[in-house]
Scaffold this motif. Sequence first.
Motif, PDB file in Angstrom:
ATOM      1  N   VAL A  63       0.843  -1.199   0.000  1.00 45.62           N
ATOM      2  CA  VAL A  63       0.000   0.000   0.000  1.00 45.62           C
ATOM      3  C   VAL A  63       0.877   1.248   0.000  1.00 45.62           C
ATOM      4  O   VAL A  63       0.666   2.173  -0.790  1.00 45.62           O
ATOM      5  N   MET A  64       1.874   1.275   0.877  1.00 45.39           N
ATOM      6  CA  MET A  64       2.743   2.454   0.954  1.00 45.39           C
ATOM      7  C   MET A  64       3.516   2.666  -0.341  1.00 45.39           C
ATOM      8  O   MET A  64       3.650   3.801  -0.811  1.00 45.39           O
ATOM      9  N   ALA A  65       4.020   1.591  -0.936  1.00 48.12           N
ATOM     10  CA  ALA A  65       4.768   1.712  -2.194  1.00 48.12           C
ATOM     11  C   ALA A  65       3.863   2.220  -3.315  1.00 48.12           C
ATOM     12  O   ALA A  65       4.270   3.063  -4.117  1.00 48.12           O
ATOM     13  N   ALA A  66       2.630   1.723  -3.353  1.00 47.74           N
ATOM     14  CA  ALA A  66       1.680   2.186  -4.377  1.00 47.74           C
ATOM     15  C   ALA A  66       1.346   3.661  -4.178  1.00 47.74           C
ATOM     16  O   ALA A  66       1.268   4.423  -5.147  1.00 47.74           O
ATOM     17  N   LEU A  67       1.170   4.068  -2.932  1.00 43.36           N
ATOM     18  CA  LEU A  67       0.875   5.472  -2.645  1.00 43.36           C
ATOM     19  C   LEU A  67       2.090   6.361  -2.896  1.00 43.36           C
ATOM     20  O   LEU A  67       1.948   7.516  -3.275  1.00 43.36           O
ATOM     21  N   TRP A  68       3.271   5.830  -2.691  1.00 43.31           N
ATOM     22  CA  TRP A  68       4.492   6.584  -2.962  1.00 43.31           C
ATOM     23  C   TRP A  68       4.590   6.891  -4.458  1.00 43.31           C
ATOM     24  O   TRP A  68       4.975   7.976  -4.849  1.00 43.31           O
ATOM     25  N   GLU A  69       4.202   5.902  -5.282  1.00 41.14           N
ATOM     26  CA  GLU A  69       4.216   6.104  -6.734  1.00 41.14           C
ATOM     27  C   GLU A  69       3.164   7.098  -7.170  1.00 41.14           C
ATOM     28  O   GLU A  69       3.418   7.959  -8.004  1.00 41.14           O
ATOM     29  N   ASN A  70       1.944   6.945  -6.628  1.00 37.15           N
ATOM     30  CA  ASN A  70       0.815   7.811  -7.005  1.00 37.15           C
ATOM     31  C   ASN A  70      -0.065   8.027  -5.783  1.00 37.15           C
ATOM     32  O   ASN A  70      -0.764   7.108  -5.367  1.00 37.15           O
ATOM     33  N   GLY A  71      -0.050   9.239  -5.251  1.00 41.60           N
ATOM     34  CA  GLY A  71      -0.901   9.562  -4.112  1.00 41.60           C
ATOM     35  C   GLY A  71      -2.333   9.770  -4.558  1.00 41.60           C
ATOM     36  O   GLY A  71      -2.689   9.556  -5.715  1.00 41.60           O
ATOM     37  N   ASP A  72      -3.168  10.209  -3.620  1.00 39.29           N
ATOM     38  CA  ASP A  72      -4.591  10.448  -3.891  1.00 39.29           C
ATOM     39  C   ASP A  72      -5.255   9.226  -4.514  1.00 39.29           C
ATOM     40  O   ASP A  72      -5.949   9.325  -5.526  1.00 39.29           O
ATOM     41  N   GLN A  73      -5.037   8.069  -3.917  1.00 35.37           N
ATOM     42  CA  GLN A  73      -5.622   6.841  -4.446  1.00 35.37           C
ATOM     43  C   GLN A  73      -6.970   6.563  -3.791  1.00 35.37           C
ATOM     44  O   GLN A  73      -7.099   6.651  -2.574  1.00 35.37           O
ATOM     45  N   ARG A  74      -7.947   6.225  -4.604  1.00 38.70           N
ATOM     46  CA  ARG A  74      -9.215   5.738  -4.067  1.00 38.70           C
ATOM     47  C   ARG A  74      -8.993   4.301  -3.620  1.00 38.70           C
ATOM     48  O   ARG A  74      -8.136   3.597  -4.141  1.00 38.70           O
ATOM     49  N   SER A 103      -8.892  11.394   3.137  1.00 40.07           N
ATOM     50  CA  SER A 103      -9.545  12.698   2.998  1.00 40.07           C
ATOM     51  C   SER A 103     -10.479  12.673   1.792  1.00 40.07           C
ATOM     52  O   SER A 103     -10.265  11.910   0.854  1.00 40.07           O
ATOM     53  N   ARG A 104     -11.492  13.500   1.845  1.00 36.54           N
ATOM     54  CA  ARG A 104     -12.443  13.601   0.731  1.00 36.54           C
ATOM     55  C   ARG A 104     -11.792  14.361  -0.420  1.00 36.54           C
ATOM     56  O   ARG A 104     -11.093  15.355  -0.208  1.00 36.54           O
ATOM     57  N   LEU A 105     -12.035  13.897  -1.632  1.00 39.95           N
ATOM     58  CA  LEU A 105     -11.517  14.594  -2.811  1.00 39.95           C
ATOM     59  C   LEU A 105     -12.300  15.883  -3.023  1.00 39.95           C
ATOM     60  O   LEU A 105     -13.518  15.921  -2.830  1.00 39.95           O
ATOM     61  N   ALA A 106     -11.617  16.944  -3.422  1.00 43.55           N
ATOM     62  CA  ALA A 106     -12.258  18.244  -3.616  1.00 43.55           C
ATOM     63  C   ALA A 106     -13.323  18.186  -4.712  1.00 43.55           C
ATOM     64  O   ALA A 106     -14.385  18.784  -4.584  1.00 43.55           O
ATOM     65  N   ASP A 107     -13.057  17.446  -5.791  1.00 42.42           N
ATOM     66  CA  ASP A 107     -13.993  17.404  -6.914  1.00 42.42           C
ATOM     67  C   ASP A 107     -15.092  16.355  -6.752  1.00 42.42           C
ATOM     68  O   ASP A 107     -16.012  16.305  -7.556  1.00 42.42           O
ATOM     69  N   ASN A 108     -14.989  15.513  -5.717  1.00 37.65           N
ATOM     70  CA  ASN A 108     -16.004  14.495  -5.489  1.00 37.65           C
ATOM     71  C   ASN A 108     -16.043  14.172  -3.995  1.00 37.65           C
ATOM     72  O   ASN A 108     -15.259  13.357  -3.515  1.00 37.65           O
ATOM     73  N   GLY A 109     -16.950  14.802  -3.288  1.00 38.09           N
ATOM     74  CA  GLY A 109     -17.039  14.660  -1.842  1.00 38.09           C
ATOM     75  C   GLY A 109     -17.389  13.264  -1.364  1.00 38.09           C
ATOM     76  O   GLY A 109     -17.228  12.948  -0.193  1.00 38.09           O
ATOM     77  N   ARG A 110     -17.877  12.413  -2.273  1.00 39.77           N
ATOM     78  CA  ARG A 110     -18.215  11.035  -1.882  1.00 39.77           C
ATOM     79  C   ARG A 110     -17.006  10.118  -1.923  1.00 39.77           C
ATOM     80  O   ARG A 110     -17.030   9.030  -1.384  1.00 39.77           O
ATOM     81  N   THR A 111     -15.955  10.552  -2.578  1.00 37.78           N
ATOM     82  CA  THR A 111     -14.784   9.710  -2.770  1.00 37.78           C
ATOM     83  C   THR A 111     -13.701  10.057  -1.753  1.00 37.78           C
ATOM     84  O   THR A 111     -13.378  11.222  -1.562  1.00 37.78           O
ATOM     85  N   VAL A 112     -13.163   9.026  -1.141  1.00 41.30           N
ATOM     86  CA  VAL A 112     -12.090   9.210  -0.164  1.00 41.30           C
ATOM     87  C   VAL A 112     -10.756   8.940  -0.840  1.00 41.30           C
ATOM     88  O   VAL A 112     -10.591   7.921  -1.521  1.00 41.30           O
ATOM     89  N   ALA A 113      -9.826   9.860  -0.650  1.00 40.40           N
ATOM     90  CA  ALA A 113      -8.468   9.682  -1.176  1.00 40.40           C
ATOM     91  C   ALA A 113      -7.560   9.240  -0.046  1.00 40.40           C
ATOM     92  O   ALA A 113      -7.655   9.731   1.077  1.00 40.40           O
ATOM     93  N   ILE A 114      -6.682   8.314  -0.343  1.00 43.15           N
ATOM     94  CA  ILE A 114      -5.723   7.809   0.635  1.00 43.15           C
ATOM     95  C   ILE A 114      -4.344   8.300   0.210  1.00 43.15           C
ATOM     96  O   ILE A 114      -3.986   8.243  -0.966  1.00 43.15           O
ATOM     97  N   ASN A 115      -3.606   8.809   1.182  1.00 44.97           N
ATOM     98  CA  ASN A 115      -2.267   9.337   0.928  1.00 44.97           C
ATOM     99  C   ASN A 115      -1.323   8.929   2.044  1.00 44.97           C
ATOM    100  O   ASN A 115      -1.753   8.609   3.151  1.00 44.97           O
ATOM    101  N   LEU A 116      -0.040   8.981   1.747  1.00 44.51           N
ATOM    102  CA  LEU A 116       0.975   8.742   2.765  1.00 44.51           C
ATOM    103  C   LEU A 116       1.127   9.982   3.640  1.00 44.51           C
ATOM    104  O   LEU A 116       1.050  11.107   3.147  1.00 44.51           O
ATOM    105  N   THR A 117       1.384   9.757   4.904  1.00 40.53           N
ATOM    106  CA  THR A 117       1.792  10.847   5.777  1.00 40.53           C
ATOM    107  C   THR A 117       3.303  11.010   5.598  1.00 40.53           C
ATOM    108  O   THR A 117       3.954  10.175   4.940  1.00 40.53           O
TER     109      THR A 117
END
Length: 172
Positions: free
Chosen positions: A39-50, A81-95
């Motif tokens: 999960v962390m490696a995938a998020l490192w490559e591309n953040g804001d993942q649903r 966090s909720r995506l700005a363009d779609n409040g129903r979608t949660v984005a996952i990111n690395l801290t």
Amino acid sequence: MYRLTNSFPYLLNRVGVRMGELFSRRISSFGVTLPMYRVMAALWENGDQRLSDLATITTTEISTLSRLVGEMKRKGLVTRSRLADNGRTVAINLTSKGRLLVEDLMPIAVHFEDVAVRDFSESEISHLKVVFRKIYESLGSIEPEIEAAKASPKSKRKISPPRPRSKPRAKE
């Protein structure tokens, strides 16, 4: 004749399981599991993942991934966090903690890959990766067969255990 121990799926799984077990043991001292690393490696490559996209990339079921992401959030490795363009979608990111950790783990992953393919040339390794991607794509064509088998009455029938083979008769 078919032999399990010489079949492609068996051999591929055997390599994957071996590498996964060894890598899991190696990174356990960092307080993370192999699925967490993925999960962390995938998020490192591309953040804001649903969650659904992350599930596809990491080949993890959504329900399992949701629990895993929750655990990672409690450890301070990811945010939701909720995506700005779609409040129903949660984005996952690395801290920042998650980013630092995965950057510490990536050289270990690279080492494992280097050891696994050390007897192959760069072109052979490149070719293997292309072949694996093609095989993965080809397996998508089996989906309709599975759906058809589910709908077929034959697929609902229980499979009986094999009958014992009779011993060959001695030649008279």
